[in-house]
Scaffold this active site. Structure first.
Site, short mmCIF file in Angstrom:
data_model
loop_
_atom_site.label_atom_id
_atom_site.label_comp_id
_atom_site.label_asym_id
_atom_site.label_seq_id
_atom_site.Cartn_x
_atom_site.Cartn_y
_atom_site.Cartn_z
N HIS A 48 -3.81 -6.45 5.53
CA HIS A 48 -4.56 -5.20 5.35
C HIS A 48 -6.00 -5.54 4.97
CE1 HIS A 48 -0.68 -2.96 4.21
NE2 HIS A 48 -0.36 -4.21 3.95
N TYR A 49 -6.88 -4.55 5.10
CA TYR A 49 -8.10 -4.60 4.30
C TYR A 49 -7.99 -3.54 3.22
CZ TYR A 49 -10.25 -0.88 7.35
OH TYR A 49 -10.55 0.25 8.05
N THR A 50 -8.76 -3.75 2.12
CA THR A 50 -8.64 -2.82 0.99
C THR A 50 -9.24 -1.46 1.30
OG1 THR A 50 -10.64 -3.84 0.09
CG2 THR A 50 -8.51 -4.59 -0.80
N GLU A 114 -3.62 -7.90 0.80
CA GLU A 114 -4.81 -7.04 0.87
C GLU A 114 -6.04 -7.93 0.86
OE1 GLU A 114 -5.41 -3.84 1.13
OE2 GLU A 114 -3.50 -2.82 0.71
N HIS A 157 -1.77 -4.14 9.63
CA HIS A 157 -1.22 -2.86 9.21
C HIS A 157 -1.25 -1.86 10.37
CE1 HIS A 157 -1.27 0.41 5.79
NE2 HIS A 157 -0.11 0.34 6.41
N ASP A 167 -6.56 -1.06 9.94
CA ASP A 167 -6.89 -2.31 9.26
C ASP A 167 -5.95 -3.46 9.64
OD1 ASP A 167 -5.05 -0.58 7.70
OD2 ASP A 167 -5.06 -2.17 6.18
#
Length: 265
Positions: A48-50, A114, A157, A167
């Site tokens: 994921h990215y945050t 993340e 994700h 993401d």
């Protein structure tokens, strides 16, 4: 960012308490109360990215006991620091509703990482070298210890929830990871003129397209209509495997890249 947990289960915070990192690459702990018991064996590494303004705000949210409750196993900061929030043996709440290869409850099947980045909403930008090196090291360690995650189990994700998520996005260097032994990659076919399929079209070619995406793992019904879910899957596929143009149109490059990936599984 992680998805809120939909169905809370009573869980014992003392079970598998996070008292030391699972990975030697994690340099600190920030235990989150947001986890429960796994109900399936681990076969996915989900990236994921945050998608928040800064990393500390994201870490705080991942550890917040108040609704909406979210978490992930690891957070990788832009300088390469890795913090573990949930023990790998526990089910973190990062994936939300989604599926891969016909199975849902992605949280039970996955380890979630993340990666600090503002994301498309707050100023999406390339991932720094130190951060990617850390993601590679952590991922390789997880794959080594967890022998049941196949190359095609290293996912975005957006791959498991294409209708909702984008993401870690088209700037994430999936090819670099694959060259380091993390994930499945084939060279993307060059973009060139040729047949394209797009929203609203229907017929046997669309059925075949949907079936191929389903064979790879995407949750997509074979309807024969290039509908919104199909467009979302094409877009997610392009974000991961054909990053030069992300437009949701199934052009010749997208189709050939998909066929090559199916052959490389």
């Amino acid at each position: 960012m992680s998805d809120p947990q939909d169905h809370h289960h009573d869980h014992d915070h003392q079970v598998d308490a996070l008292d030391r990192p699972d990975s030697p690459w994690a340099t600190a702990l920030a235990p989150s109360p947001n986890h429960d018991e796994r109900r399936a064996s681990i076969d996915i590494l989900l990236l994921h990215y945050t998608g928040m303004t800064d990393g500390m705000a994201a870490l705080k949210r991942l550890c917040d006991p108040n609704a909406p409750r979210v978490s992930a196993h690891y957070v990788v900061f832009e300088d390469g620091e890795i913090i573990q929030c949930v023990a790998e043996s526990r089910r973190a709440w990062h994936a939300g509703a989604g599926s891969w290869q016909g199975r849902e409850d992605v949280n039970s099947r996955s380890i979630g990482i993340e990666i600090v980045n503002p994301g498309h909403e707050w100023g999406y930008r390339p991932f720094p070298e130190a951060q990617i090196a850390a993601v590679v090291n952590l991922s390789r360690d997880i794959l080594l210890r967890r022998g049941h995650i196949p190359p095609l189990g290293v996912l975005a994700h957006s791959d498991t929830a294409p209708g909702r998520k984008q993401d870690p996005g088209e700037l994430f260097p999936w090819q670099r990871l694959a060259e380091e032994g993390v994930g499945l990659w084939v060279p993307a076919a060059p973009i060139q003129d040729g047949p394209t399929y797009r929203r609203g079209e229907e017929g046997p070619p669309i059925q075949a397209l949907q079936a191929m995406f389903g064979m790879l793992g995407y949750g997509l019904q074979v309807t024969g209509v290039f509908d919104a879910p199909t467009e979302a899957v094409v877009t997610a596929f392009q974000r991961h495997w054909r990053q030069a143009r992300v437009d949701g149109i199934a052009d010749a490059s997208t189709l050939r890249t998909l066929r090559d990936l199916l052959g490389a599984r």
